[in-house]
Scaffold this motif. Structure first.
Motif, mmCIF file in Angstrom:
data_model
loop_
_atom_site.group_PDB
_atom_site.id
_atom_site.type_symbol
_atom_site.label_atom_id
_atom_site.label_comp_id
_atom_site.label_asym_id
_atom_site.label_seq_id
_atom_site.Cartn_x
_atom_site.Cartn_y
_atom_site.Cartn_z
ATOM 1 N N LYS A 100 -10.214 21.048 -47.918
ATOM 2 C CA LYS A 100 -9.268 21.661 -48.876
ATOM 3 C C LYS A 100 -9.137 23.161 -48.651
ATOM 4 C CE LYS A 100 -9.431 20.643 -53.252
ATOM 5 N NZ LYS A 100 -10.010 20.330 -54.570
ATOM 6 N N ALA A 101 -10.250 23.814 -48.315
ATOM 7 C CA ALA A 101 -10.204 25.262 -48.089
ATOM 8 C C ALA A 101 -9.276 25.601 -46.921
ATOM 9 C CB ALA A 101 -11.614 25.790 -47.821
ATOM 10 N N GLN A 102 -9.349 24.790 -45.842
ATOM 11 C CA GLN A 102 -8.470 25.015 -44.699
ATOM 12 C C GLN A 102 -7.018 24.689 -45.036
ATOM 13 O OE1 GLN A 102 -9.985 26.346 -41.866
ATOM 14 N NE2 GLN A 102 -11.678 26.351 -43.341
ATOM 15 N N LEU A 103 -6.831 23.603 -45.755
ATOM 16 C CA LEU A 103 -5.473 23.151 -46.087
ATOM 17 C C LEU A 103 -4.773 24.113 -47.030
ATOM 18 C CD1 LEU A 103 -6.335 19.374 -46.538
ATOM 19 C CD2 LEU A 103 -4.940 20.346 -44.690
ATOM 20 N N LYS A 104 -5.543 24.730 -47.902
ATOM 21 C CA LYS A 104 -4.971 25.687 -48.853
ATOM 22 C C LYS A 104 -4.299 26.842 -48.116
ATOM 23 C CE LYS A 104 -6.160 27.791 -53.276
ATOM 24 N NZ LYS A 104 -7.243 28.054 -54.242
ATOM 25 N N VAL A 105 -4.926 27.266 -47.001
ATOM 26 C CA VAL A 105 -4.342 28.334 -46.181
ATOM 27 C C VAL A 105 -3.092 27.828 -45.465
ATOM 28 C CG1 VAL A 105 -4.736 29.874 -44.216
ATOM 29 C CG2 VAL A 105 -6.593 29.425 -45.849
ATOM 30 N N LEU A 106 -3.181 26.593 -44.942
ATOM 31 C CA LEU A 106 -2.092 26.043 -44.124
ATOM 32 C C LEU A 106 -0.849 25.685 -44.910
ATOM 33 C CD1 LEU A 106 -4.104 23.765 -41.689
ATOM 34 C CD2 LEU A 106 -2.723 25.744 -41.058
ATOM 35 N N LYS A 107 -0.980 25.518 -46.230
ATOM 36 C CA LYS A 107 0.207 25.181 -47.032
ATOM 37 C C LYS A 107 1.289 26.245 -46.912
ATOM 38 C CE LYS A 107 -1.782 24.497 -51.030
ATOM 39 N NZ LYS A 107 -1.808 24.240 -52.487
ATOM 40 N N ALA A 108 0.867 27.476 -46.580
ATOM 41 C CA ALA A 108 1.832 28.573 -46.418
ATOM 42 C C ALA A 108 2.149 28.825 -44.947
ATOM 43 C CB ALA A 108 1.275 29.840 -47.052
ATOM 44 N N SER A 109 1.868 27.847 -44.086
ATOM 45 C CA SER A 109 2.090 28.009 -42.651
ATOM 46 C C SER A 109 3.565 28.267 -42.347
ATOM 47 C CB SER A 109 1.633 26.749 -41.911
ATOM 48 O OG SER A 109 2.061 26.792 -40.558
ATOM 49 N N THR A 110 3.797 29.111 -41.329
ATOM 50 C CA THR A 110 5.176 29.379 -40.911
ATOM 51 C C THR A 110 5.760 28.184 -40.158
ATOM 52 O OG1 THR A 110 4.287 30.444 -38.920
ATOM 53 C CG2 THR A 110 4.869 31.879 -40.759
ATOM 54 N N THR A 111 4.892 27.289 -39.682
ATOM 55 C CA THR A 111 5.357 26.071 -39.016
ATOM 56 C C THR A 111 5.540 24.992 -40.071
ATOM 57 O OG1 THR A 111 4.068 26.701 -37.064
ATOM 58 C CG2 THR A 111 4.877 24.440 -37.163
ATOM 59 N N GLN A 112 6.791 24.611 -40.326
ATOM 60 C CA GLN A 112 7.110 23.744 -41.463
ATOM 61 C C GLN A 112 6.405 22.404 -41.384
ATOM 62 O OE1 GLN A 112 8.971 24.864 -44.136
ATOM 63 N NE2 GLN A 112 8.164 23.008 -45.069
ATOM 64 N N LEU A 113 6.342 21.826 -40.182
ATOM 65 C CA LEU A 113 5.723 20.514 -40.034
ATOM 66 C C LEU A 113 4.249 20.571 -40.411
ATOM 67 C CD1 LEU A 113 6.076 17.578 -39.168
ATOM 68 C CD2 LEU A 113 5.522 18.265 -36.829
ATOM 69 N N ILE A 114 3.563 21.618 -39.942
ATOM 70 C CA ILE A 114 2.144 21.776 -40.274
ATOM 71 C C ILE A 114 1.976 22.019 -41.765
ATOM 72 C CG2 ILE A 114 0.120 23.270 -39.970
ATOM 73 C CD1 ILE A 114 0.976 23.613 -37.049
ATOM 74 N N ALA A 115 2.853 22.838 -42.342
ATOM 75 C CA ALA A 115 2.784 23.121 -43.783
ATOM 76 C C ALA A 115 2.955 21.840 -44.586
ATOM 77 C CB ALA A 115 3.847 24.144 -44.170
ATOM 78 N N ASN A 116 3.904 20.995 -44.176
ATOM 79 C CA ASN A 116 4.133 19.726 -44.888
ATOM 80 C C ASN A 116 2.937 18.784 -44.767
ATOM 81 O OD1 ASN A 116 6.669 20.623 -45.572
ATOM 82 N ND2 ASN A 116 7.729 19.473 -43.993
ATOM 83 N N ASP A 117 2.400 18.679 -43.544
ATOM 84 C CA ASP A 117 1.232 17.815 -43.341
ATOM 85 C C ASP A 117 0.035 18.319 -44.140
ATOM 86 O OD1 ASP A 117 2.678 16.222 -41.635
ATOM 87 O OD2 ASP A 117 1.889 17.107 -39.790
ATOM 88 N N ALA A 118 -0.119 19.639 -44.164
ATOM 89 C CA ALA A 118 -1.238 20.230 -44.902
ATOM 90 C C ALA A 118 -1.108 19.950 -46.396
ATOM 91 C CB ALA A 118 -1.294 21.740 -44.647
ATOM 92 N N LEU A 119 0.092 20.113 -46.925
ATOM 93 C CA LEU A 119 0.310 19.864 -48.352
ATOM 94 C C LEU A 119 0.046 18.404 -48.691
ATOM 95 C CD1 LEU A 119 1.255 20.730 -51.153
ATOM 96 C CD2 LEU A 119 3.618 20.321 -50.419
ATOM 97 N N GLU A 120 0.506 17.501 -47.843
ATOM 98 C CA GLU A 120 0.316 16.068 -48.090
ATOM 99 C C GLU A 120 -1.171 15.718 -48.150
ATOM 100 O OE1 GLU A 120 1.174 11.834 -45.804
ATOM 101 O OE2 GLU A 120 2.428 13.563 -45.337
ATOM 102 N N LEU A 121 -1.945 16.214 -47.172
ATOM 103 C CA LEU A 121 -3.376 15.903 -47.147
ATOM 104 C C LEU A 121 -4.110 16.595 -48.289
ATOM 105 C CD1 LEU A 121 -5.652 14.422 -45.746
ATOM 106 C CD2 LEU A 121 -5.845 16.322 -44.119
ATOM 107 N N PHE A 122 -3.686 17.808 -48.618
ATOM 108 C CA PHE A 122 -4.298 18.546 -49.734
ATOM 109 C C PHE A 122 -4.139 17.761 -51.044
ATOM 110 C CE2 PHE A 122 -4.183 21.612 -53.222
ATOM 111 C CZ PHE A 122 -5.316 22.376 -52.972
#
Length: 576
Positions: free
Chosen positions: A412-434
């Motif tokens: 969750k700590a890693q995903l919380k950072v990635l939710k604001a990723s500039t890469t939309q696909l990664i941001a979406n995947d991160a939000l889904e897993l979070f």
């Protein structure tokens, strides 16, 4: 000069704010000082018209025409002044004078046409542009004419004007594609598509040249009719072998659209016809990817033949990564895959390519359940390449691996950072897993639902789809009524689709919706149902039903725009 500029700025400010009387006073001063300035004149006339001083506007225009009879574009303004008073007959008389004057003063033809257009007198504008081109064949106003026809909704005339523009110079091809694309849909039976093809084919008969084949290929590609586009591209190649590059591009588009048959034909054609080794290699590498996608039985032989012909070197780096991935996830030959990756590492000095190898090595260790080794590889990438999409991908893999090993807090700590990723696909995947972790993290030691869900998720990652489906079913039986139930149903439905068990997928989606119509995955389920009925089962009625569910019941859904567009297409609307 500075004083005049300040007066102009103030006048413009008043005009834009609708304070026309104040603007009029300033424009009058400016015009008196510079009576040849057409901008001041036009603004002053507009001020008169906005305050209903039509007689003052008429007197000023008549005065200007008396002083400068060659400035015949003023007839347009005089006619429009009558139009504003609903004096249609008098207005038309002045418009005709403006058109007739083009014979004597053709240099004003383009400006007269532009004035007509600015005043929404579109038919007169077209006539003025056409007359000006007849008098001076070196001038080309087809682009302007096409835009006017578009505003009028006269699409066949619009397309004809764009094609006439292109007929004068092949370099206009990108411009024509850009301005016609809003009117072209992916539906071959769409009225505009049919009109456009008709216009292009008609012109190609009267004046054959390559650009018409290029344009037809483009239209067929928009319609996802890659087979028809391929026919056009082969015709181009027969005339000029340099067009081989277009066939590669078409093959890539067909591949991305999962039209593997035509993609294969394109790449086989390139392999056979291209004299360039680089093109042959690119085509052959795509043939390998297609073979994996369609699960050809002779993939190992294809890879062997590929490396025999092109070698294992820097130019075949991506193919080596593809081979390692195939060996891992399709053949369960991880030792051989690691050897392939280590060999690939020797053939590149790029730190980005090294990072790709390490990411893939990490994936192999995840596949093997060696999570700590995987985390080391992913962390190396994060350290070596910072502030780059590859680094963000590595961080997501760290989070995903931590999740697989049930270290949910670190994930969750890693995903919380990635939710604001500039890469939309990664941001979406991160939000889904979070959200999966946050919504299902155990409250006590007896709740092992998320642990078991992560285990089945790992099986899906390992491409062990049937084992994942069975694991999810066991979880559903054991944790019925728990928060994890909707996640498990949705995940299992996706695996059912992947393994072509469509009825089971539909059953899962409907069960998910029935559990809680306010659940966060309900709009996802509706959308997937619509897509299944639309693309797999050819049931437009059912597809429309589920697209409507999103449109009317889930207006904040991320699928709303796409659902509305697809629903309108199924209904037969003209989609612009």
């Amino acid at each position: 000069m500075i004083f005049a500029q300040s007066e102009l700025l103030l006048a413009e400010n008043y005009f834009r704010k609708g304070e026309y009387e104040k603007a009029e006073q300033l424009y009058q001063l400016l015009f008196d000082k510079n009576p040849q300035n057409t901008t001041y004149l036009k603004r002053l006339i507009s001020c008169f018209q906005e305050t209903a001083k039509f007689t003052a506007a008429e007197e000023l225009l008549q005065k200007q025409l008396t002083k400068r009879p060659n400035e015949t574009y003023l007839y347009v303004e005089l006619g429009y002044n009558y139009d504003r008073q609903q004096l249609k007959e008098q207005a038309t008389t002045q418009y005709k004078k403006a058109l007739e004057s083009i014979d004597k003063y053709p240099e004003f033809g383009g400006y007269i046409a532009r004035l007509f257009k600015e005043n929404s007198l579109l038919d007169f504008a077209i006539e003025a542009y056409q007359k000006t081109m007849q008098l001076n064949p070196d001038l080309n106003y087809n682009f302007q004419i096409a835009q006017i026809y578009g505003e009028q909704g006269s699409f066949e005339k619009m397309f004809t004007a764009y094609i006439n523009l292109l007929n004068t110079n092949d370099a206009y091809l990108p411009t024509v594609q850009r301005f016609t694309s809003p009117y072209i849909t992916d539906d071959p039976e769409d009225k505009n598509n049919i009109l456009f093809k008709k216009v292009v084919i008609k012109k190609s008969i009267s004046n054959p040249k390559n650009v018409w084949n290029q344009l037809l290929s483009w239209v067929f590609t928009q319609q996802k009719e890659y087979d028809k586009a391929f026919i056009q591209e082969k015709a181009l190649f027969q005339r000029n072998p340099e067009f081989i590059n277009n066939i590669i591009n078409l093959g890539v588009l067909a591949y991305k659209a999962e039209d593997y048959k035509i993609a294969q034909e394109c790449f086989d054609f390139v392999k056979e016809k291209s004299p360039l080794g680089d093109y042959k290699r690119i085509a052959a590498s795509y043939v390998l990817q297609i073979a994996i996608e369609v699960k050809q039985p002779d993939i190992d032989k294809l890879f062997s033949a590929f490396f025999d012909e092109f070698g294992q070197n820097s130019s075949t780096f991506q193919a080596q990564l593809l081979y390692a991935n195939y060996l891992t996830f399709q053949k369960d030959q991880t030792d051989k895959a690691i050897l392939v990756l280590n060999e690939a590492m020797k053939h590149t000095t790029s730190k980005f390519n090294h990072a790709k190898v390490k990411l893939q090595l990490g994936d192999i260790y995840v596949y093997l359940g060696k999570f700590n080794k995987a985390l080391i590889e992913f962390s190396k990438v994060q350290t070596s390449i910072k502030d780059h999409p590859i680094s963000q991908e590595a961080r997501f893999k760290v989070a995903q691996t931590s999740y697989f090993k049930n270290d949910f807090d670190w994930a969750k700590a890693q995903l919380k950072v990635l939710k604001a990723s500039t890469t939309q696909l990664i941001a979406n995947d991160a939000l889904e897993l979070f959200l999966i972790i946050s919504n299902n993290q155990p409250k006590d030691s007896t709740d092992l639902s998320l642990n078991k869900y992560a285990k089945t998720d790992l099986l899906a990652f390992q491409e062990k789809n049937e084992a994942a489906i069975l694991g999810l079913q066991s979880l559903l039986n054991e944790y019925k009524g728990y928060p994890i139930e909707d996640e498990a149903l949705y995940k299992q439905a996706g695996l059912f689709v992947k393994t072509n068990q469509l009825e089971s997928a539909i059953k899962n989606y409907l069960q998910l919706i029935a559990i809680n119509k306010e659940g966060i995955l309900v709009d996802d389920a509706y959308y997937q149902l619509a897509e299944l009925y639309s693309t797999k089962l050819n049931n437009t009625e059912k597809a429309s039903e589920y697209y409507q569910k999103i449109i009317f019941e889930h207006p904040s859904s991320i699928y709303l725009v796409d659902a509305r567009k697809k629903f309108r297409k199924l209904r037969g609307d003209a989609v612009q």
